[in-house]
Scaffold this motif. Structure first.
Motif, short mmCIF file in Angstrom:
data_model
loop_
_atom_site.label_atom_id
_atom_site.label_comp_id
_atom_site.label_asym_id
_atom_site.label_seq_id
_atom_site.Cartn_x
_atom_site.Cartn_y
_atom_site.Cartn_z
N ARG A 17 0.84 -1.21 0.00
CA ARG A 17 0.00 0.00 0.00
C ARG A 17 0.87 1.25 0.00
NH1 ARG A 17 -4.85 0.72 -1.42
NH2 ARG A 17 -3.71 2.27 -2.57
N VAL A 20 2.68 1.67 -3.33
CA VAL A 20 1.77 2.14 -4.39
C VAL A 20 1.44 3.62 -4.17
CG1 VAL A 20 -0.59 1.92 -5.30
CG2 VAL A 20 0.81 -0.12 -4.96
N VAL A 24 4.22 4.57 -6.76
CA VAL A 24 3.57 4.20 -8.02
C VAL A 24 2.60 5.28 -8.51
CG1 VAL A 24 2.06 2.51 -9.15
CG2 VAL A 24 3.84 1.73 -7.57
N THR A 85 -2.40 -3.74 -5.93
CA THR A 85 -1.78 -3.37 -7.21
C THR A 85 -2.83 -2.93 -8.24
OG1 THR A 85 -1.77 -5.64 -8.12
CG2 THR A 85 0.18 -4.95 -6.86
N SER A 88 -3.28 0.73 -9.52
CA SER A 88 -2.56 1.29 -10.66
C SER A 88 -2.15 0.13 -11.56
CB SER A 88 -1.33 2.07 -10.18
OG SER A 88 -0.69 2.70 -11.27
N ALA A 92 1.73 -0.88 -11.14
CA ALA A 92 2.06 -1.66 -9.94
C ALA A 92 2.34 -3.14 -10.24
CB ALA A 92 0.97 -1.50 -8.89
#
Ligand SMILES: Cc1cc2nc3c(=O)[nH]c(=O)nc-3n(C[C@H](O)[C@H](O)[C@H](O)COP(=O)(O)OP(=O)(O)OC[C@H]3O[C@@H](n4cnc5c(N)ncnc54)[C@H](O)[C@@H]3O)c2cc1C
Length: 293
Positions: A17, A20, A24, A85, A88, A92
């Motif tokens: 988490r 990301v 990300v 994931t 994204s 990700a």
């Protein structure tokens, strides 16, 4: 069945988490800019490589793969990470080396490959040095029923000869997709589920012809290697390229697609969560006719 998360999974979700959110999501405009700079390319863009280096250093790598070659998680442990994931999907999953179709192809090689096949193809895939494609679906037959697959794989001395036409081979437009796992029939007269086999076809084998990219709702998924139509025109590969034995192909396909379905569904949940979060943010920000939306 107990679906609660164990300590390891809870820690992994938090770590994924954070990665990301912090690495990300801010990289999404960078990916867009890099795509705009090289609109004709089908390869993985530099920002993905940067994220891969960081994710790997943090242990966020090959999480989908159970056993010694991967992170050793169960599907139950990996599923909520796949969900994260999904926030994204373009960045990700490849950042964690957890993107289809490579994930399923690595599972096939991990579970059914010979030591030589693993050395040649699994190792570079686990290191994200190369990409791969899975060639099952065909334009000429209803491929949701994989017993229909018509591509032929014929034994000829020490080789197999592959002939057929495939489409929707995700990732295959990317020249870095060096290996294709092709499903075809070795014995059309065998029992319905024992006619099929899987064979490794290196991309540069004579007779492999990438015909064209396909689009999904207008998107060509270029940064993901697209989705290709491919002709296999009497493609000759060594018999040692067969995965498992003759007739094992249908069972291998089921083993491959099972975990993949869970991964896709969990990512779709994550994508839905992000869409909802964006809608809530927008609704809180906007005013119309003198009041919040
Ligand atoms: C984005 C994307 C990526 C893909 N990536 C890959 C890949 O990497 N490799 C690969 O080999 N394939 C890939 N595919 C292909 C995909 O797996 C097939 O499209 C799918 O299996 C369906 O096969 P088909 O297109 O031949 O449809 P068909 O089998 O012709 O089915 C047509 C429709 O009929 C429905 N249907 C089938 N049977 C029934 C029934 N009994 N009752 C009611 N409805 C039914 C199906 O759900 C489908 O909607 C991809 C597809 C997409 C869209």
């Amino acid at each position: 069945m107990d679906f609660s998360f164990d300590e390891q999974t809870t820690a992994l979700i938090a770590k994924a988490r954070r990665f990301v959110d912090e690495r990300v999501l801010p990289a999404e405009p960078v990916l867009d800019a890099q795509l705009a700079q090289s609109p004709e390319e089908w390869t993985v863009r530099p920002i993905v490589r940067d994220l891969q280096r960081e994710a790997r250093a943090q242990g966020l790598w090959n999480l989908f793969l159970p056993g010694a070659h991967g992170a050793g998680l169960t599907n139950l442990q990996y599923a909520p990470v796949a969900e994260v994931t999904g926030w994204s999907t373009r960045l990700a999953p490849p950042a964690f080396n957890c993107a289809a179709p490579d994930t399923g192809n690595m599972e096939v090689l991990n579970d059914f490959g010979t030591p030589e096949q693993k050395d040649a193809w699994l190792r570079p895939l686990l290191d994200a040095e190369i990409r791969s494609a899975f060639c099952m679906t065909e334009p000429d037959v209803a491929s949701s029923d994989a017993t229909n697959i018509a591509t032929r794989i014929r034994r000829d001395g020490g080789d197999y000869v592959v002939s057929g036409r495939k489409w929707w081979s995700t990732g295959a437009m990317n020249p870095d997709a060096k290996i294709f796992i092709v499903m075809g029939k070795t014995d059309p007269d065998a029992d319905r589920h024992r006619q099929q086999s899987m064979i490794l076809v290196p991309r540069d084998t004579p007779g492999v012809r990438i015909v064209r990219p396909l689009t999904v709702f207008g998107y060509d998924d270029r940064d993901h290697g697209g989705h290709a139509e491919i002709v296999f025109d009497d493609v000759r590969v060594p018999a040692a390229n067969l995965i498992g034995g003759e007739g094992d192909g249908f069972a291998i396909a089921q083993a491959r697609l099972g975990p993949g379905r869970i991964h896709h569904c969990m990512r779709a949940l994550g994508t839905g969560e992000r869409a909802l979060a964006l809608m809530i943010e927008l609704a809180g920000d906007r005013h119309a006719f003198g009041s919040p939306l």
